[in-house]
Design a protein around this motif. Structure first.
Motif, PDB file in Angstrom:
ATOM      1  N   VAL A   5       0.859  -1.191   0.000  1.00  0.00           N
ATOM      2  CA  VAL A   5       0.000   0.000   0.000  1.00  0.00           C
ATOM      3  C   VAL A   5       0.896   1.244   0.000  1.00  0.00           C
ATOM      4  O   VAL A   5       1.775   1.375   0.856  1.00  0.00           O
ATOM      5  N   PRO A   6       0.696   2.173  -0.942  1.00  0.00           N
ATOM      6  CA  PRO A   6       1.564   3.367  -1.011  1.00  0.00           C
ATOM      7  C   PRO A   6       1.529   4.186   0.277  1.00  0.00           C
ATOM      8  O   PRO A   6       0.478   4.323   0.909  1.00  0.00           O
ATOM      9  N   GLY A   7       2.661   4.733   0.659  1.00  0.00           N
ATOM     10  CA  GLY A   7       2.740   5.544   1.872  1.00  0.00           C
ATOM     11  C   GLY A   7       1.896   6.798   1.787  1.00  0.00           C
ATOM     12  O   GLY A   7       1.490   7.353   2.815  1.00  0.00           O
ATOM     13  N   SER A   8       1.623   7.262   0.561  1.00  0.00           N
ATOM     14  CA  SER A   8       0.816   8.480   0.407  1.00  0.00           C
ATOM     15  C   SER A   8      -0.608   8.280   0.943  1.00  0.00           C
ATOM     16  O   SER A   8      -1.238   9.243   1.389  1.00  0.00           O
ATOM     17  N   ILE A   9      -1.104   7.023   0.904  1.00  0.00           N
ATOM     18  CA  ILE A   9      -2.444   6.745   1.455  1.00  0.00           C
ATOM     19  C   ILE A   9      -2.441   7.013   2.954  1.00  0.00           C
ATOM     20  O   ILE A   9      -3.351   7.657   3.497  1.00  0.00           O
ATOM     21  N   ARG A  10      -1.406   6.519   3.641  1.00  0.00           N
ATOM     22  CA  ARG A  10      -1.308   6.730   5.089  1.00  0.00           C
ATOM     23  C   ARG A  10      -1.103   8.211   5.392  1.00  0.00           C
ATOM     24  O   ARG A  10      -1.716   8.766   6.312  1.00  0.00           O
ATOM     25  N   ASP A  11      -0.215   8.864   4.623  1.00  0.00           N
ATOM     26  CA  ASP A  11       0.059  10.294   4.859  1.00  0.00           C
ATOM     27  C   ASP A  11      -1.199  11.129   4.692  1.00  0.00           C
ATOM     28  O   ASP A  11      -1.462  12.045   5.479  1.00  0.00           O
ATOM     29  N   GLY A  12      -1.992  10.824   3.655  1.00  0.00           N
ATOM     30  CA  GLY A  12      -3.221  11.580   3.431  1.00  0.00           C
ATOM     31  C   GLY A  12      -4.214  11.381   4.558  1.00  0.00           C
ATOM     32  O   GLY A  12      -4.853  12.348   5.011  1.00  0.00           O
ATOM     33  N   SER A  13      -4.335  10.144   5.035  1.00  0.00           N
ATOM     34  CA  SER A  13      -5.257   9.865   6.138  1.00  0.00           C
ATOM     35  C   SER A  13      -4.794  10.559   7.418  1.00  0.00           C
ATOM     36  O   SER A  13      -5.605  11.155   8.139  1.00  0.00           O
ATOM     37  N   ASN A  14      -3.486  10.488   7.682  1.00  0.00           N
ATOM     38  CA  ASN A  14      -2.957  11.152   8.879  1.00  0.00           C
ATOM     39  C   ASN A  14      -3.128  12.667   8.800  1.00  0.00           C
ATOM     40  O   ASN A  14      -3.388  13.328   9.810  1.00  0.00           O
ATOM     41  N   ALA A  15      -2.974  13.208   7.605  1.00  0.00           N
ATOM     42  CA  ALA A  15      -3.117  14.660   7.434  1.00  0.00           C
ATOM     43  C   ALA A  15      -4.536  15.122   7.711  1.00  0.00           C
ATOM     44  O   ALA A  15      -4.758  16.284   8.100  1.00  0.00           O
ATOM     45  N   LEU A  16      -5.517  14.236   7.531  1.00  0.00           N
ATOM     46  CA  LEU A  16      -6.916  14.593   7.805  1.00  0.00           C
ATOM     47  C   LEU A  16      -7.299  14.373   9.261  1.00  0.00           C
ATOM     48  O   LEU A  16      -8.460  14.533   9.643  1.00  0.00           O
ATOM     49  N   GLY A  17      -6.325  13.955  10.077  1.00  0.00           N
ATOM     50  CA  GLY A  17      -6.569  13.814  11.515  1.00  0.00           C
ATOM     51  C   GLY A  17      -6.970  12.431  11.957  1.00  0.00           C
ATOM     52  O   GLY A  17      -7.381  12.256  13.118  1.00  0.00           O
ATOM     53  N   ALA A  18      -6.873  11.441  11.092  1.00  0.00           N
ATOM     54  CA  ALA A  18      -7.261  10.081  11.486  1.00  0.00           C
ATOM     55  C   ALA A  18      -6.203   9.489  12.408  1.00  0.00           C
ATOM     56  O   ALA A  18      -5.013   9.799  12.287  1.00  0.00           O
ATOM     57  N   SER A  19      -6.665   8.645  13.341  1.00  0.00           N
ATOM     58  CA  SER A  19      -5.720   7.949  14.211  1.00  0.00           C
ATOM     59  C   SER A  19      -5.060   6.809  13.424  1.00  0.00           C
ATOM     60  O   SER A  19      -5.452   6.496  12.296  1.00  0.00           O
ATOM     61  N   LYS A  20      -4.057   6.184  14.053  1.00  0.00           N
ATOM     62  CA  LYS A  20      -3.354   5.095  13.365  1.00  0.00           C
ATOM     63  C   LYS A  20      -4.299   3.937  13.062  1.00  0.00           C
ATOM     64  O   LYS A  20      -4.277   3.374  11.962  1.00  0.00           O
ATOM     65  N   TRP A  21      -5.144   3.583  14.049  1.00  0.00           N
ATOM     66  CA  TRP A  21      -6.056   2.469  13.830  1.00  0.00           C
ATOM     67  C   TRP A  21      -7.107   2.818  12.756  1.00  0.00           C
ATOM     68  O   TRP A  21      -7.470   1.984  11.932  1.00  0.00           O
ATOM     69  N   GLN A  22      -7.596   4.077  12.780  1.00  0.00           N
ATOM     70  CA  GLN A  22      -8.560   4.486  11.756  1.00  0.00           C
ATOM     71  C   GLN A  22      -7.933   4.414  10.366  1.00  0.00           C
ATOM     72  O   GLN A  22      -8.584   4.016   9.399  1.00  0.00           O
ATOM     73  N   THR A  23      -6.665   4.798  10.262  1.00  0.00           N
ATOM     74  CA  THR A  23      -5.969   4.713   8.969  1.00  0.00           C
ATOM     75  C   THR A  23      -5.848   3.263   8.507  1.00  0.00           C
ATOM     76  O   THR A  23      -6.082   2.947   7.340  1.00  0.00           O
ATOM     77  N   ILE A  24      -5.492   2.378   9.455  1.00  0.00           N
ATOM     78  CA  ILE A  24      -5.342   0.963   9.093  1.00  0.00           C
ATOM     79  C   ILE A  24      -6.696   0.365   8.688  1.00  0.00           C
ATOM     80  O   ILE A  24      -6.809  -0.318   7.665  1.00  0.00           O
ATOM     81  N   TRP A  25      -7.734   0.639   9.496  1.00  0.00           N
ATOM     82  CA  TRP A  25      -9.040  -0.003   9.293  1.00  0.00           C
ATOM     83  C   TRP A  25      -9.748   0.512   8.029  1.00  0.00           C
ATOM     84  O   TRP A  25     -10.347  -0.266   7.290  1.00  0.00           O
ATOM     85  N   HIS A  26      -9.685   1.833   7.812  1.00  0.00           N
ATOM     86  CA  HIS A  26     -10.462   2.430   6.717  1.00  0.00           C
ATOM     87  C   HIS A  26      -9.659   2.599   5.421  1.00  0.00           C
ATOM     88  O   HIS A  26     -10.265   2.794   4.365  1.00  0.00           O
TER      89      HIS A  26
END
Length: 285
Positions: free
Chosen positions: A163-184
């Motif tokens: 999974v590209p790191g940009s997906i995680r970075d974008g989710s984190n930038a929107l304020g999602a927690s680590k678990w929310q990023t993993i789950w969604h």
């Protein structure tokens, strides 16, 4: 002849060697399948699928064997899926890069190559003797779960890693927690790869006989298993039992059972490919 010509000749020679090896493997497989189909196809009918085992080859069926295989498949999936995927997520997303983590990673990768009979000996001591589960379906499923867990963990980690790191970075930038990023985000994006690994590992478990023989699975079971604590047999053990008989009719029964087992394996692989392709069409990076 220049060095360029020599290298070009080596490339062509290696290409020809690769094609030869591929066709050789396909030829051997085709001969094997043709022999099995020729010997066992005429034996497959409704009575063969729904009859209990018998000492007479003409009356023998695979009802107890395929029902035991189905029980083992479902129980192994229920046990191995949450543990394997959970371990893969932890090791890839949460575990820190310590010596202990490196030690675990190396050993999990090595466990994927351990002979299956070793898992049978482990299951015999832990599940059959220490936990006193006996030669039950549950003991067999737990033993096969140990067998497929390293494969599920490794494939889960590889799918998450893709999974590209940009997906995680974008989710984190929107304020999602680590678990929310993993789950969604991460798990939906890697679902196709994870599911493919799970189904392929279960396909391997369906074809295993050695670890189940070691824990005491029976070759002759005149009843259909009714609970996880029932005694059982599976198709590979039934095939092994029939192929050891001297009568030619039992050899035909074994060939028919092999065809049935191949159909189950091909069905699982087909489902894996279909779900992976369907998931990949949904994901657009």
């Amino acid at each position: 002849m220049t060095n360029s010509d020599i290298n070009r000749f080596k490339d062509k020679a290696f290409q020809a060697f690769g094609i030869f090896c591929t066709f050789l493997g396909l030829l051997v497989l085709a001969i094997f399948l043709f022999n099995i189909l020729q010997q066992g196809l005429s034996r497959i009918d409704w009575d063969f699928i729904t009859s209990l085992p018998s000492r007479r080859a003409a009356r023998a069926g695979i009802l107890t064997a395929w029902s035991g295989t189905l029980w083992i498949l479902v129980l192994t999936a229920l046990i191995a899926f949450p543990i394997g995927v959970g371990a893969g997520i932890y090791l890839e997303e949460y575990a820190k890069k310590t010596r202990l983590a490196d030690f675990l990673e190396i050993n999990i990768a090595n466990l994927a190559g351990v002979p299956s009979i070793i898992y049978g000996l482990l299951g015999l001591e832990i599940f059959v003797r220490q936990m006193q589960l006996g030669s039950s379906l549950l003991a067999g499923a737990l033993t096969l779960s140990l067998l497929v867990l390293p494969i599920i963990i490794v494939t889960t980690r590889e799918a998450i890693k893709a999974v590209p790191g940009s997906i995680r970075d974008g989710s984190n930038a929107l304020g999602a927690s680590k678990w929310q990023t993993i789950w969604h985000q991460v798990l939906p994006a890697s679902f196709g790869g994870i599911l493919t690994g799970i189904i392929l590992s279960l396909s391997r478990a369906v074809g295993e006989a050695a670890p189940l023989i070691v824990i005491g699975a029976l070759a002759y079971v005149p009843f259909v298993p009714s609970s996880p604590m029932s005694a059982f047999t599976v198709l590979p053990i039934q095939i092994f039992n029939w192929t050891s008989r001297p009568q030619a009719a039992f050899q035909n029964n074994a060939a028919a059972a092999i065809i049935f087992l191949l159909l189950i394996t091909f069905l699982l692989n087909g489902i894996a490919v279909y779900l992976r392709n369907r998931q990949q069409k949904k994901i657009k990076w």
